[in-house]
Write a protein that holds these residues in place. Structure first.
Motif, PDB file in Angstrom:
ATOM      1  N   GLU A 452       0.103  28.499  29.738  1.00  0.00           N
ATOM      2  CA  GLU A 452       1.476  28.015  29.790  1.00  0.00           C
ATOM      3  C   GLU A 452       2.345  28.933  30.635  1.00  0.00           C
ATOM      4  OE1 GLU A 452       2.668  27.749  25.766  1.00  0.00           O
ATOM      5  OE2 GLU A 452       1.435  25.973  25.313  1.00  0.00           O
ATOM      6  N   GLY A 453       2.120  30.240  30.476  1.00  0.00           N
ATOM      7  CA  GLY A 453       2.883  31.194  31.289  1.00  0.00           C
ATOM      8  C   GLY A 453       2.606  31.016  32.771  1.00  0.00           C
ATOM      9  N   LYS A 454       1.345  30.767  33.114  1.00  0.00           N
ATOM     10  CA  LYS A 454       1.001  30.517  34.516  1.00  0.00           C
ATOM     11  C   LYS A 454       1.705  29.266  35.031  1.00  0.00           C
ATOM     12  CE  LYS A 454      -3.241  30.615  35.814  1.00  0.00           C
ATOM     13  NZ  LYS A 454      -4.668  30.335  35.815  1.00  0.00           N
ATOM     14  N   GLU A 455       1.667  28.206  34.194  1.00  0.00           N
ATOM     15  CA  GLU A 455       2.363  26.982  34.611  1.00  0.00           C
ATOM     16  C   GLU A 455       3.846  27.238  34.801  1.00  0.00           C
ATOM     17  OE1 GLU A 455       1.530  24.035  31.728  1.00  0.00           O
ATOM     18  OE2 GLU A 455      -0.599  23.850  32.230  1.00  0.00           O
ATOM     19  N   SER A 459       5.801  26.935  38.149  1.00  0.00           N
ATOM     20  CA  SER A 459       6.990  26.079  38.243  1.00  0.00           C
ATOM     21  C   SER A 459       8.174  26.857  38.796  1.00  0.00           C
ATOM     22  CB  SER A 459       7.320  25.507  36.858  1.00  0.00           C
ATOM     23  OG  SER A 459       8.514  24.761  36.902  1.00  0.00           O
ATOM     24  N   ILE A 460       8.350  28.083  38.280  1.00  0.00           N
ATOM     25  CA  ILE A 460       9.467  28.917  38.766  1.00  0.00           C
ATOM     26  C   ILE A 460       9.302  29.207  40.244  1.00  0.00           C
ATOM     27  CG2 ILE A 460      10.538  31.193  38.584  1.00  0.00           C
ATOM     28  CD1 ILE A 460       9.910  31.100  35.587  1.00  0.00           C
ATOM     29  N   LEU A 461       8.086  29.540  40.653  1.00  0.00           N
ATOM     30  CA  LEU A 461       7.851  29.834  42.070  1.00  0.00           C
ATOM     31  C   LEU A 461       8.046  28.593  42.931  1.00  0.00           C
ATOM     32  CD1 LEU A 461       4.757  32.216  41.881  1.00  0.00           C
ATOM     33  CD2 LEU A 461       7.023  32.759  42.794  1.00  0.00           C
ATOM     34  N   SER A 462       7.680  27.412  42.388  1.00  0.00           N
ATOM     35  CA  SER A 462       7.902  26.188  43.167  1.00  0.00           C
ATOM     36  C   SER A 462       9.388  25.897  43.332  1.00  0.00           C
ATOM     37  CB  SER A 462       7.209  25.010  42.488  1.00  0.00           C
ATOM     38  OG  SER A 462       7.820  24.726  41.231  1.00  0.00           O
ATOM     39  N   GLU A 463      10.193  26.312  42.316  1.00  0.00           N
ATOM     40  CA  GLU A 463      11.642  26.110  42.394  1.00  0.00           C
ATOM     41  C   GLU A 463      12.348  27.240  43.128  1.00  0.00           C
ATOM     42  OE1 GLU A 463      13.346  23.506  41.460  1.00  0.00           O
ATOM     43  OE2 GLU A 463      11.596  22.443  40.716  1.00  0.00           O
ATOM     44  N   TYR A 464      11.609  28.279  43.451  1.00  0.00           N
ATOM     45  CA  TYR A 464      12.251  29.448  44.073  1.00  0.00           C
ATOM     46  C   TYR A 464      12.981  29.097  45.374  1.00  0.00           C
ATOM     47  CZ  TYR A 464      12.864  33.874  46.464  1.00  0.00           C
ATOM     48  OH  TYR A 464      13.410  34.925  47.158  1.00  0.00           O
ATOM     49  N   PRO A 465      12.377  28.307  46.292  1.00  0.00           N
ATOM     50  CA  PRO A 465      13.130  27.988  47.527  1.00  0.00           C
ATOM     51  C   PRO A 465      14.453  27.308  47.237  1.00  0.00           C
ATOM     52  CG  PRO A 465      10.816  27.410  47.769  1.00  0.00           C
ATOM     53  CD  PRO A 465      11.010  27.755  46.330  1.00  0.00           C
ATOM     54  N   TYR A 466      14.448  26.365  46.248  1.00  0.00           N
ATOM     55  CA  TYR A 466      15.704  25.679  45.907  1.00  0.00           C
ATOM     56  C   TYR A 466      16.717  26.660  45.324  1.00  0.00           C
ATOM     57  CZ  TYR A 466      18.928  22.626  43.384  1.00  0.00           C
ATOM     58  OH  TYR A 466      20.052  22.037  42.896  1.00  0.00           O
TER      59      TYR A 466
END
Length: 723
Positions: A452-455, A459-466
């Motif tokens: 879950e932490g990896k997910e 998720s956080i890294l995928s939202e990082y650019p935004y």
């Protein structure tokens, strides 16, 4: 010209000597002024009499509740209208109001619907609705009254809107004032927030690196947990094997302890026997050394020593065998255990004793050899055997003592310690065995949490650019706002006086009226039109009652007759105009800016109009009269006397520049409102051109045209219908 003047003088004398003619002329002089005065006084101030117009008011408003407070806008409006005298308000119900407006008792009816307050209250919702006011008007009663009642209805709506806006803005600015105070109190926090944004913007790359590293660590931790989970079965197996090994070892140690306890008496017995044997050997050798030995029996002596040494060696070997057996049973897996060290030391000592006894055996053999060869050497060898025997005896005694005091207790103690240690190890392994399922569950939970932490990290890294773009955008916006605005100025603006702001928004724009050419009232404004109209009507009355022809034309030319009668018409026209303009000023109290010029311009207009009217009738006869009437009709509609020319239909806009009324009314307006001489001169020029055109028509074309018109006049009179 003399004959023309004669004609004019004759007309004046006849009028003065004939009272009937004088009365008629007097009426002709006065009537046009009445026409002007009545119209002017009738339109003197119609908009100032709106308080006489009955308008029905119906209030059906049911009110509304806003934040537990009842509001009744309809009642407030009725209370306001009761103090308002702009119109004759009649407060009644819907049915009565509709009946009276249809009958004509009311010019209009205004109905405040039941949801009026409710809709106004929606201003605080996300979907506000506009409130409606029902307006009914009876346009059949009068053409102007709908415009006046419309104005009244508009005033009501404007008043309600103004009051509503004032109230709402009062509330809003009260809120703004509160917000301004709160903003001022929160200014340090806002400054900190700004700094947080800037710091976050600066540290975002570092946060990204940390997140990336955390994700990599999580992946690595997942691999470790998976490896640990794979090792759990081995740990279970090893723990079970370890318990089995400990149990086997404990059983073996118990057996070894029992075996040691069983062998201890035998070892003791053998040690005592070996001690006895070595003591006998030592005694025997001493006896040999101190007594006179018969060397003839040397062989027998050697055999005795050898036999006794062999017996001692045998006993030592028996003890070695027992100790080796005990060593094998003690701890086959741990060569450094304390009992093994003691047993090994004992075995080394026994080996040394065995060696000494073997040396004694060899010494006895050597003794036997040397007994044959040399007595002196035998004595030396015997001394050596004595010394070895004594040393061996002491060693055996020392070993026996050491075995009893050290070796045997140490071995037993080591066995007991090993048993205790193994029992403790067994307890630890049991605890490990009990803990393995918990560890297995913990690893499973940790693996799930890591997943879950990896997910979450992914998720956080995928939202990082935004997030990065939004933080950067927010920081840039804050910097832009800092460059464009001052938050302290905004706070000061929000802290403005709510009452002052409320008053401002109730009437944000005040009309600063500056009247360049002020007109006192509507009647004064209509004076130019009705005065000019009365002057034309005066001329029309003259041509209707007075003849344009000389009664006895003999001796007068057509041109002399034209001028003679023209002077008569112009004289009466001047009298008419003097009465009209003087009455405007003295009787009606028209507020003219230039009263003298009003009279002068009126006289000028009268002369021009009389030339036009007289010439048309003089030249064309009855056709000319009809033409004058047609011109009157066209000029009333198309001269712009009542409505601006731009509002007229295209036809009237087209003919407007060609109508004498257009310039006559403008000229009179200059005198009433204020003279702009360039416009006045322009108007007089055009009027002069109209008069000049008529004058030329009468002077040069009357004679040829009359030849044809007289035939038409004669023919019309023969019908008995015309005079």
């Amino acid at each position: 010209m003399k004959n023309s003047w004669k004609i004019f003088s004759t007309d004046m004398k006849k009028t003065g000597t004939n009272w009937i003619a004088l009365v008629i002329i007097g009426g002709l002089v006065l009537l046009p002024s009445l026409y002007a005065w009545f119209n002017i006084i009738a339109s003197w101030d119609p908009y100032g009499q709106l308080d006489r117009m009955p308008v029905g008011i119906v209030n059906e408003d049911q009110g509304a509740t806003v934040h537990d407070e009842d509001i009744l806008v309809g009642d407030e409006l009725i209370n306001t209208l009761k103090e308002d005298d702009s119109m004759d308000w009649h407060f009644t119900d819907r049915q009565t109001a509709m009946e009276r407006v249809e009958y004509g008792d009311y010019f209009a009816v205004i109905i405040i619907p039941e949801d009026f307050s409710e809709k106004l209250a929606t201003v605080i919702s996300d979907q506000p609705e506009k409130a409606n006011v029902e307006y009914y008007v009876n346009e059949k009663i009068n053409a102007i009254s709908p415009k006046m009642t419309d104005k009244g209805a508009s005033v009501i709506v404007e008043n309600v809107s103004s009051q509503f806006i004032s109230t709402v803005n009062g509330v809003i600015f009260d809120l703004f004032n509160t917000i301004g105070i709160e903003l001022e109190n929160e200014l340090p926090d806002m400054e900190r927030f700004k700094n947080y944004i800037f710091e976050m913007e600066e540290r975002l790359p570092e946060i990204h690196d940390v997140l990336t590293g955390s994700l990599a660590d999580a992946n690595h931790a997942t691999d470790i947990i998976h490896n640990a989970q794979e090792l759990i079965p081995d740990a279970k197996r090893i723990t079970e094997n370890g318990l089995q090994t400990i149990d086997d070892t404990v059983a073996f140690l118990n057996e070894a302890e029992n075996r040691l306890n069983e062998l201890a008496p035998e070892i003791q017995k053998n040690l005592e026997h070996a001690q006895e044997v070595t003591a006998n050997i030592n005694t025997f050798i001493q006896d040999i050394h101190t007594a006179d030995v018969d060397f003839t029996n040397s062989e027998q002596l050697s055999e005795q020593i050898d036999a006794q040494a062999a017996e001692a060696i045998q006993q030592i070997e028996s003890i070695e065998a027992i100790l080796q057996q005990l060593e094998e049973q003690s701890s086959p897996e741990d060569e450094n255990s304390p009992n093994q060290e003691e047993i090994d030391a004992a075995l080394e000592q026994l080996a040394a004793l065995k060696t000494e006894l073997e040396n004694i055996q060899r010494g006895s053999s050597d003794l036997l050899t040397f007994m044959y060869e040399s007595n002196e050497e035998m004595t030396h060898l015997l001394d050596g055997l004595k010394e070895r025997a004594a040393t061996t005896n002491e060693s055996v005694d020392t070993f026996v003592k050491e075995y009893k005091e050290t070796i045997e207790p140490t071995v037993l103690e080591s066995v007991n310690n090993a048993q205790t240690t193994l029992n403790e190890a067994r307890g630890i392994l049991l605890e490990i065995q009990e803990t393995i399922p918990e560890i297995e569950n913990m690893l499973a939970r940790t693996n799930t949490n890591l997943g879950e932490g990896k997910e979450l990290l992914e998720s956080i890294l995928s939202e990082y650019p935004y997030v990065n773009s939004k933080i950067t955008e927010l920081a840039d916006r804050i910097r832009q706002i800092q460059g464009e605005t001052d938050i302290e100025e905004i706070i000061k603006l929000l802290q403005n006086d709510p009452e002052a702001e409320k008053s401002f928004f109730s009437e944000p724009i005040v009309l600063d009226a500056n009247k360049i050419f002020p007109i006192a009232n509507y009647g004064t404004g209509m004076t130019p039109f009705y005065t000019v109209l009365a002057i034309w009507v005066g001329g029309l009355l003259l041509i209707s009652l007075l003849s344009t022809e000389v009664h006895k034309p003999e001796g007068f030319t057509i041109r002399e007759q034209y001028f003679g009668k023209l002077f008569t018409f112009m004289t009466i026209g001047i009298l008419q105009t003097l009465i009209i303009t003087s009455g405007d000023l003295l009787l009606l109290q028209v507020g003219a800016a230039h009263p003298i010029w009003l009279i002068v311009f009126g006289l000028f207009i009268s002369l021009v109009f009389m030339v036009i009217i007289y010439t048309l009738v003089s030249v064309f006869g009855d056709i000319g009269k009809a033409t004058v009437i047609v011109l009157l009709v066209l000029q009333i509609a198309g001269s712009g006397g009542t409505y601006p020319v731009v509002l007229l239909p295209d036809f009237f806009q087209m003919i407007n520049p060609f109508l004498p009324f257009t310039y006559a009314i403008d000229l009179m307006r200059e005198a009433v409102g204020g003279i702009v001489w360039s416009r006045a001169l322009r108007d007089m020029t055009f009027l002069l051109l109209f008069g000049l055109a008529a004058f030329i028509l009468g002077v040069f074309l009357k004679q040829p045209i009359n030849k044809h018109t007289r035939k038409l006049i004669k023919k019309s009179r023969e019908s008995g219908m015309f005079h």
